[in-house]
Design a protein around this motif. Structure first.
Motif, PDB file in Angstrom:
ATOM      1  N   LYS A 286       0.832  -1.211   0.000  1.00 22.31           N
ATOM      2  CA  LYS A 286       0.000   0.000   0.000  1.00 22.31           C
ATOM      3  C   LYS A 286       0.869   1.265   0.000  1.00 22.31           C
ATOM      4  O   LYS A 286       2.074   1.200   0.298  1.00 22.31           O
ATOM      5  N   SER A 290       2.550   7.321   6.349  1.00 19.91           N
ATOM      6  CA  SER A 290       3.004   8.629   6.852  1.00 19.91           C
ATOM      7  C   SER A 290       3.249   9.559   5.677  1.00 19.91           C
ATOM      8  O   SER A 290       4.208   9.377   4.924  1.00 19.91           O
ATOM      9  N   HIS A 314       9.953  10.042   5.731  1.00 13.22           N
ATOM     10  CA  HIS A 314       9.247   8.849   5.256  1.00 13.22           C
ATOM     11  C   HIS A 314       9.386   8.703   3.747  1.00 13.22           C
ATOM     12  O   HIS A 314       9.428   9.689   3.026  1.00 13.22           O
TER      13      HIS A 314
HETATM   14  C1  LIG Z   1      10.799  -1.352   4.008  1.00 18.64           C
HETATM   15  C2  LIG Z   1       9.601  -0.658   4.595  1.00 18.64           C
HETATM   16  C3  LIG Z   1       9.705   0.686   4.956  1.00 18.64           C
HETATM   17  C4  LIG Z   1       8.610   1.362   5.501  1.00 18.64           C
HETATM   18  N1  LIG Z   1       8.745   2.697   5.796  1.00 18.64           N
HETATM   19  C5  LIG Z   1       7.682   3.388   6.245  1.00 18.64           C
HETATM   20  C6  LIG Z   1       7.790   4.792   6.486  1.00 18.64           C
HETATM   21  O1  LIG Z   1       8.848   5.410   6.271  1.00 18.64           O
HETATM   22  N2  LIG Z   1       6.682   5.430   6.955  1.00 18.64           N
HETATM   23  C7  LIG Z   1       5.497   4.790   7.173  1.00 18.64           C
HETATM   24  O2  LIG Z   1       4.534   5.416   7.578  1.00 18.64           O
HETATM   25  N3  LIG Z   1       5.367   3.478   6.923  1.00 18.64           N
HETATM   26  C8  LIG Z   1       6.423   2.753   6.480  1.00 18.64           C
HETATM   27  N4  LIG Z   1       6.281   1.412   6.228  1.00 18.64           N
HETATM   28  C9  LIG Z   1       4.943   0.773   6.382  1.00 18.64           C
HETATM   29  C10 LIG Z   1       4.401   0.714   7.796  1.00 18.64           C
HETATM   30  O3  LIG Z   1       5.358   0.177   8.692  1.00 18.64           O
HETATM   31  C11 LIG Z   1       3.069  -0.066   7.844  1.00 18.64           C
HETATM   32  O4  LIG Z   1       2.189   0.418   6.878  1.00 18.64           O
HETATM   33  C12 LIG Z   1       2.422   0.022   9.222  1.00 18.64           C
HETATM   34  O5  LIG Z   1       3.211  -0.696  10.170  1.00 18.64           O
HETATM   35  C13 LIG Z   1       0.977  -0.510   9.285  1.00 18.64           C
HETATM   36  O6  LIG Z   1       0.932  -1.862   8.973  1.00 18.64           O
HETATM   37  P1  LIG Z   1       0.041  -2.418   7.736  1.00 18.64           P
HETATM   38  O7  LIG Z   1       0.179  -1.423   6.639  1.00 18.64           O
HETATM   39  O8  LIG Z   1       0.673  -3.739   7.388  1.00 18.64           O
HETATM   40  O9  LIG Z   1      -1.356  -2.563   8.214  1.00 18.64           O
HETATM   41  C14 LIG Z   1       7.367   0.683   5.711  1.00 18.64           C
HETATM   42  C15 LIG Z   1       7.278  -0.666   5.351  1.00 18.64           C
HETATM   43  C16 LIG Z   1       8.374  -1.335   4.795  1.00 18.64           C
HETATM   44  C17 LIG Z   1       8.236  -2.777   4.384  1.00 18.64           C
END
Ligand SMILES: Cc1cc2nc3c(=O)[nH]c(=O)nc-3n(C[C@H](O)[C@H](O)[C@H](O)COP(=O)(O)O)c2cc1C
Length: 342
Positions: A286, A290, A314
């Motif tokens: 998705k 952020s 982010h």
């Molecule tokens: C490699 C990687 C980097 C990520 N970096 C961010 C980030 O910089 N900011 C953010 O809001 N989410 C980031 N995410 C996603 C969130 O951690 C994630 O959307 C959130 O924990 C909610 O979980 P869900 O989307 O699986 O429901 C990242 C995910 C991955 C795999």
């Protein structure tokens, strides 16, 4: 709460985004294997922040300290522990999030689950940063699999709903995808995408019917990657538009007398068991939750609605960084499956 995956090869992730560090404990990795540490570092660097366009400005060396399980350059068969220390974090960016949860992130649900005891700094244990430990584990698993003739590869299939052409840069993007990400970033927004992953060389006959099948095991670890919201195997959802005669994969004997299929709509698994054809799946990632744009949220302390402007650094698109994480997850699931009694 559990952050462990696997049976024969068990991976446990630990740490928080802004704590001392993050890492993994690996149980069941075969003894006597000599990892190529330079290749492992190069693999982990593909996930590290700042490595791809639209990526967060956070800089982390992501150098793993190996605490146990590797001696004299080879695995010992006892648990392998890797610690990756956190260096470049700005915890003050997250001071408000305890009261005002970010839409699309885990702040709200974790606060409810833990009664407010969760570490809110940088998403705590739910941060994408935890995937560095997953890449250490997966990078190691991938090297072992290669020694057994099994290879994991991936490509970015689409960004922001647009297909990525075959001609791609090192990050797996083409010009249109780069532009899509840059447009979102300049508007304080974000985009998602699809990663397609293939495991080739996996022998037939592994996995179990019903609840412990190949798809079940892969899905369990893939959905552990933050921001993954969909997984499909083979022809997946598109297969629903085909006739059985089109979607079935005809069998034949290859030159070595092995049973193969002419097409691979089944994605390498039939009845939860590997067919010997490549395991092919696509993962929906998705848009980064952020974003810099103001969003509607609620203040859990005052009970009032409010507007939230997320501070901190982010990625406008996490797909290029999530791509090696998907490969790592596939390698871990494959090794666990390979080591399971048939
Ligand atoms: C490699 C990687 C980097 C990520 N970096 C961010 C980030 O910089 N900011 C953010 O809001 N989410 C980031 N995410 C996603 C969130 O951690 C994630 O959307 C959130 O924990 C909610 O979980 P869900 O989307 O699986 O429901 C990242 C995910 C991955 C795999």
């Amino acid at each position: 709460m559990s952050s462990s995956y696997g049976k024969q090869f068990k991976v446990t992730l630990f740490g928080e985004s802004h704590g001392v560090g993050i890492g993994c404990v690996l149980d069941g990795f075969p003894a006597g294997f000599r990892p190529d540490f330079d290749a492992l570092k190069a693999f982990m660097a593909r996930r590290a922040p700042g490595s791809t366009p639209g990526s967060t400005a956070r800089r982390e060396a992501d150098t793993p300290e190996i605490i146990s399980g590797i001696f004299d350059g080879h695995t010992t068969g006892s648990p392998i522990t890797a610690l990756i220390r956190n260096a470049d974090h700005h915890s003050s960016d997250y001071a408000d999030l305890a009261a005002v949860p970010r839409p699309g992130h885990a702040d709200f649900t974790l606060a409810v689950k833990t009664g407010g005891a969760n570490d809110v700094r940088g998403g705590g244990h739910s941060s994408g940063r935890l995937t560095a430990g997953l890449c250490f584990a997966g990078g190691l698993a991938m090297q072992y699999l290669e020694s057994r003739g099994i290879h994991v590869a991936s490509r970015i299939a689409s960004i922001g709903g647009r297909d990525v052409e075959d001609e791609t840069d090192a990050a797996g993007l083409d010009a249109t995808a780069r532009e899509t990400i840059e447009n979102a970033r300049s508007e304080g927004d974000s985009v998602g995408g699809v990663v397609e992953c293939t495991v080739t060389g996996f022998p037939a006959g592994y996995g179990d019917p019903m609840f412990d099948g190949v798809e079940n095991r892969f899905a369990a670890i893939l959905f552990g990657i933050p921001a993954v919201k969909g997984v499909e195997f083979g022809s997946g959802f598109a297969g629903t538009a085909l006739r059985g005669s089109q979607n079935n994969d005809p069998f034949y004997f290859d030159d070595e007398g092995k049973v193969r299929t002419r097409t691979n709509n089944h994605g390498g698994a039939l009845g939860g068991i590997t067919s010997g054809m490549p395991i092919v799946f696509r993962v929906a990632i998705k848009p980064t939750p952020s974003i810099a744009k103001p969003q509607q949220s609620v203040n859990l302390r005052t009970g009032e609605p409010c507007e939230l402007v997320v501070k901190g650094r982010h990625d406008a698109c996490i797909v290029p960084r999530a791509r090696p994480v998907v490969e790592a997850a596939a390698a871990i699931a494959s090794l666990d499956l390979l080591l399971a009694p048939k």
